[in-house]
Design a protein around this motif. Structure first.
Motif, PDB file in Angstrom:
ATOM      1  N   PHE A   1      25.545  25.994 -11.804  1.00 42.09           N
ATOM      2  CA  PHE A   1      24.888  24.703 -11.637  1.00 42.09           C
ATOM      3  C   PHE A   1      24.866  24.311 -10.163  1.00 42.09           C
ATOM      4  CE2 PHE A   1      29.280  23.829 -12.737  1.00 42.09           C
ATOM      5  CZ  PHE A   1      29.675  22.847 -11.831  1.00 42.09           C
TER       6      PHE A   1
ATOM      7  N   LEU B   1      18.290  27.213 -21.022  1.00 43.67           N
ATOM      8  CA  LEU B   1      19.372  27.517 -20.079  1.00 43.67           C
ATOM      9  C   LEU B   1      19.970  28.902 -20.295  1.00 43.67           C
ATOM     10  CD1 LEU B   1      21.248  24.076 -20.049  1.00 43.67           C
ATOM     11  CD2 LEU B   1      19.262  24.817 -18.709  1.00 43.67           C
TER      12      LEU B   1
ATOM     13  N   ILE C   1      20.746  23.837 -13.838  1.00 39.93           N
ATOM     14  CA  ILE C   1      21.709  24.664 -14.567  1.00 39.93           C
ATOM     15  C   ILE C   1      21.039  25.999 -14.850  1.00 39.93           C
ATOM     16  CG2 ILE C   1      23.138  24.883 -16.633  1.00 39.93           C
ATOM     17  CD1 ILE C   1      23.123  21.836 -16.846  1.00 39.93           C
TER      18      ILE C   1
END
Length: 303
Positions: A268, A258, A197
């Motif tokens: 992703f 992230l 991600i």
């Protein structure tokens, strides 16, 4: 210029400041460029003292900022402080559960991919493009995909970042129906499938095999039973404590790693890494193949 959410307690003074046509016109003028009070008074055809009073009220609630700048002597110049205001119509102190976004992604809506034959894209009624031809992955009809498979490679998606400005992501949850990819099918055929991600690896799941021989509950009748039929519903989760697969911690990568508040998108990628121990391919199932009536589901909790 700022883009911030404003709380329940901010509503009354801001609404009072905006409940005046002259102050609305001042904000409109300042949205075009900064002005000093003399310039505003001239454009509004108002006395200097009246204009200054309106400017002061807008300053008090931080809708505008005023700075001393050099010019013909030192002068005060005002500029707009916000280009967007979001007011939450609730008391944050009473909120305990936070908020959640849900995005349902069709498996054919990928942005990028790398597919090694044997590979293919399958729609509800027929193959899309040619079998075992990576060029099929770039056909416009790929958006109708209900099954995507390859012997090696990856598939990548980008979603709009819908987390409201000023809010912080607490957890992201990803689920999809997956399995390995063998010629026809093979129950004992391990494959290491890794989810990343925003370019951060969040964990690898080793699929035990490529499942066939028994028709998936959603798999269409025209699809032969000696081919892949269904997968397993796998769930990746990232929060402040780390990364999890099916609630088992697999990595120390946290939600802060992230950078979900810094990017306009959420990217992703899932597939087989170059250095994977088990390179057994991948099947990704849509809503009308396999055992689960979903494509890719993404849930984001924020506060």
């Amino acid at each position: 210029m700022k883009k911030l959410p404003l709380t329940f307690k901010d509503m009354l003074p801001i609404n009072k400041a905006l409940a005046n046509q002259t102050r609305i016109e001042i904000l409109h003028l300042l949205s075009e460029k900064p002005h000093n009070v003399n310039e505003l008074a001239e454009k509004l055809n108002l006395p200097f003292s009246t204009t200054a009073s309106h400017v002061n009220k807008l300053e008090e609630v931080d809708l505008i900022i005023t700075e001393l700048v050099p010019g013909r002597g030192t002068q005060k110049v005002s500029a707009i402080n916000y280009d967007r205001i979001v007011i939450d119509l609730f008391n944050n102190e009473e909120q305990t559960g936070g908020y959640e976004l849900t995005m349902n992604v069709d498996i054919g809506d990928f942005l990028d991919c790398y597919a090694v034959p044997h590979c293919g894209i399958v729609g509800e009624d027929a193959y899309i493009g040619a079998q075992d031809d990576p060029r099929a992955f770039f056909e416009p009809e790929r958006k109708y995909a209900e099954l995507i498979y390859f012997a090696d490679g990856y598939i990548e998606y980008k979603l709009p970042n819908r987390i409201p400005y000023g809010h912080k992501a607490k957890e992201i949850h990803f689920s999809a129906e997956l399995c390995s990819e063998a010629p026809n099918y093979k129950l004992d055929w391990p494959s290491d499938l890794t989810l990343a991600i925003n370019d951060q690896e969040t964990g690898t799941w080793t699929s035990p095999g490529d499942f066939g021989g028994e028709r998936g509950s959603l798999t269409p009748d025209w699809w032969r039973t000696n081919l892949t039929q269904y997968g397993l519903l796998k769930q990746w989760k990232v929060n402040a404590e780390g990364s999890f697969i099916d609630n088992e911690k697999v990595s120390d990568v946290t939600i802060d790693d992230l950078h979900l508040s810094e990017l306009p998108y959420i990217a992703f990628k899932i597939g087989i890494k170059d250095d994977a121990v088990n390179k057994g391919g991948m099947n990704l199932f849509g809503k009308k193949f396999g055992n689960y009536e979903q494509g890719i589901e993404v849930h984001i909790k924020y506060e």
